[in-house]
Scaffold this active site. Structure first.
Site, PDB file in Angstrom:
ATOM      1  N   SER A 116      -9.699  -0.767   7.130  1.00  0.00           N
ATOM      2  CA  SER A 116      -9.157  -0.594   5.783  1.00  0.00           C
ATOM      3  C   SER A 116      -8.460  -1.788   5.156  1.00  0.00           C
ATOM      4  O   SER A 116      -8.152  -1.747   3.975  1.00  0.00           O
ATOM      5  CB  SER A 116      -8.188   0.576   5.763  1.00  0.00           C
ATOM      6  OG  SER A 116      -8.919   1.749   5.573  1.00  0.00           O
ATOM      7  N   LYS A 133       0.858  -1.188   0.000  1.00  0.00           N
ATOM      8  CA  LYS A 133       0.000   0.000   0.000  1.00  0.00           C
ATOM      9  C   LYS A 133       0.895   1.238   0.000  1.00  0.00           C
ATOM     10  O   LYS A 133       1.951   1.250   0.650  1.00  0.00           O
ATOM     11  CB  LYS A 133      -0.871  -0.028   1.266  1.00  0.00           C
ATOM     12  CG  LYS A 133      -1.889   1.104   1.376  1.00  0.00           C
ATOM     13  CD  LYS A 133      -2.767   0.890   2.597  1.00  0.00           C
ATOM     14  CE  LYS A 133      -3.817   1.974   2.760  1.00  0.00           C
ATOM     15  NZ  LYS A 133      -4.687   1.736   3.936  1.00  0.00           N
ATOM     16  N   SER A 146      -9.563   1.683   2.960  1.00  0.00           N
ATOM     17  CA  SER A 146      -8.693   2.464   2.114  1.00  0.00           C
ATOM     18  C   SER A 146      -7.650   1.637   1.348  1.00  0.00           C
ATOM     19  O   SER A 146      -7.062   2.142   0.403  1.00  0.00           O
ATOM     20  CB  SER A 146      -7.970   3.516   2.955  1.00  0.00           C
ATOM     21  OG  SER A 146      -7.128   2.898   3.911  1.00  0.00           O
TER      22      SER A 146
HETATM   23  N1  GLN Z   1     -12.909   3.677   6.391  1.00  0.00           N
HETATM   24  C1  GLN Z   1     -12.294   4.086   7.619  1.00  0.00           C
HETATM   25  C2  GLN Z   1     -11.926   5.538   7.572  1.00  0.00           C
HETATM   26  O1  GLN Z   1     -12.159   6.126   6.584  1.00  0.00           O
HETATM   27  C3  GLN Z   1     -11.119   3.234   7.907  1.00  0.00           C
HETATM   28  C4  GLN Z   1      -9.855   3.721   7.337  1.00  0.00           C
HETATM   29  C5  GLN Z   1      -8.689   2.879   7.666  1.00  0.00           C
HETATM   30  O2  GLN Z   1      -8.829   1.824   8.289  1.00  0.00           O
HETATM   31  N2  GLN Z   1      -7.535   3.369   7.313  1.00  0.00           N
HETATM   32  O3  GLN Z   1     -11.442   6.077   8.518  1.00  0.00           O
END
Ligand code: GLN
Length: 476
Positions: free
Chosen positions: A175, A76, A151
């Site tokens: 994410s 990532k 994400s």
């Molecule tokens: N969807 C969640 C957010 O937007 C989780 C993001 C993540 O785990 N980095 O904060």
């Protein structure tokens, strides 16, 4: 075609001379270019990966190769890799290169993993659809009109499409697990502190964990075993001995399971996902598990507490991007203040700015007690109550997502709708427990349905063995 879908098979083939690391890497490189339309990779380390594959082939010949020899991994784009660009999918890090390698990644490299490139993600890991990115949205390989989730959408889509053997993502609120669920692969979030955060671009430091996205429980076990452990660069990394996950993954899992009644009663839960979860529960009972419905008094506050605390931490973590220290700096500045202002205004995307403002607000004097401090207290109650659950049960299950992958563009106009995506995943980040999402069936719309499983702190082995056994049962 991917010739070897499990690492055990690949490992055997490499050692018997049936294939080579170079050949394996070439297969992935050609698939990456064939499936460019998915928009998963933001950079491919083509020559470098091939050179490394060659080197590892000679190590295999000499019998001195590491445990991950031949494992082609994508990372990532928020994980630092020395002398490589890292952007967190943000204009703010334009042109920025890492000066060191994240410990988790270094641990994999030390065991001869081959790093094939950087994967698209939501900007600074903020989002649930991989649409908040300067590179454009990632497409779901199972239906390209749909999002890949976020994400770590690039990581999940790349593994699902067979563009790399495994990928690293990061998980602050879901994410790793949510995009894995949207793309039909396994997403694993370790216990907070199990894996070093050194070299992971910080979003919410008390939540963030790096986790693998893979096709089998064994692959997750192997990566976890190599990646985890103490780190002198991260004082929060646990010094507990790392479990031999590659052994425990094959031991029968314990049989006491709970689920929160509220999860299945949720009005935003897709009916077919509800049915699939209920079916899984009755299958588990048939297979000798006890599965009890219990109440969790803090279920309704999980989301607000997560969004207060994670944005508070983000506002502080992202204060370092000021146009002086990293990457991008806006032009036409007249003094220091305008440098800060213009850089941050133009360098960050809308969602990141929204979260910085929200986080700054909940921390600000006059509101701190009412929001941030109160949320911290409630987080403690959530942690205590979660601990209590695991005194009686070994595993806690729920659906992984309220619905299957939605259409690109469908939810990017209302941020609060997008925040609800994390309803089943944030508890594990608030409490720090390990958790995993794994596919269990298919929706009538053709997209995968996954369940989410949590275990007690540092009980990753139990989660992995549970995933292994249910995947064997359902033949996935
Ligand atoms: N969807 C969640 C957010 O937007 C989780 C993001 C993540 O785990 N980095 O904060």
């Amino acid at each position: 075609m991917i010739p070897y879908s499990t690492f055990t098979e690949l490992h055997k083939a490499l050692n018997s001379g049936e294939t080579t690391c170079v050949e394996t890497t070439q297969v992935y490189l050609s698939r990456i270019s064939k499936y460019k339309n998915l928009n998963t990779f933001v950079e491919v380390f083509e020559q470098e990966a091939l050179n490394r594959a060659k080197l590892i082939d000679t190590k295999i010949e000499k019998g001195i190769a590491g445990r991950l020899a031949g494992m082609v991994i994508g990372i990532k784009d928020n994980i630092c890799f020395k002398n490589h660009k890292v952007s967190a999918a943000s204009k703010m890090l334009d042109g920025f290169e890492s000066m060191f390698t994240a410990t988790a990644l270094q641990n994999l490299i030390d065991q001869d993993a081959i790093i094939i490139g950087r994967l698209n993600c939501d900007e600074f890991a903020m989002g649930s659809a991989n649409e908040n990115t300067k590179y454009g949205p990632v497409k779901n390989p199972l239906d390209t009109s749909k999002v890949a989730g976020g994400s770590s959408g690039g990581s999940a889509a790349a593994v699902s499409a067979g563009l790399c053997f495994a990928a690293l993502g990061s998980d602050t609120g879901g994410s790793v697990r949510q995009p894995a669920a949207f793309c039909g692969v396994i997403g694993f979030k370790p216990t907070y502190s199990r894996v070093s955060r050194h070299g992971l671009i910080a979003y919410g430091s008390s939540f963030d964990q790096i986790g693998p996205i893979v096709n089998s429980a064994y692959d997750a076990a192997l990566i976890m075993e190599v990646m985890s452990g103490q780190d002198s660069f991260d004082n929060t990394a646990s010094n507990l001995e790392v479990e031999k996950y590659t052994k425990t993954v094959f031991t029968p899992p314990p049989k006491r399971i709970a689920y929160f009644r509220q999860c299945l009663d949720l009005n935003i839960l897709d009916k077919e996902i509800k049915k699939a979860t209920e079916r899984k529960i009755s299958q588990l009972r048939d297979n000798g598990y006890t599965v009890d419905a219990i109440d969790f008094p803090y279920f309704d506050v999980l989301m607000p507490i997560y969004y207060i605390l994670s944005t508070a931490e983000a506002s502080s973590n992202l204060a370092r991007y000021d146009g002086v220290h990293y990457g991008y700096r806006s032009e036409k500045n007249t003094d220091l203040e305008s440098t800060y202002k213009n850089t941050r205004t133009n360098g960050f995307g809308e969602e990141v700015k929204r979260r910085i403002m929200l986080g700054t607000f909940v921390l600000s004097s006059g509101y701190n007690e009412e929001f941030y401090t109160k949320a911290l207290k409630i987080r403690r109650l959530i942690q205590d109550k979660t601990k209590e659950v695991f005194q009686k049960y070994d595993l806690l299950i729920s659906p992984a997502t309220p619905h299957t992958a939605f259409s690109i563009g469908e939810k990017n106009t209302d941020p609060t709708k997008a925040y609800l995506e994390d309803i089943f995943t944030v508890q594990a980040n608030l409490s720090g427990n390990p958790a995993v999402s794994t596919p269990i069936s298919k929706h009538s719309n053709g997209m995968p349905i996954s369940i989410h499983v949590m275990s007690d702190m540092f009980c990753e082995g139990i989660l992995l063995s549970f995933v292994d056994s249910i995947n064997k049962e359902s033949n996935l």
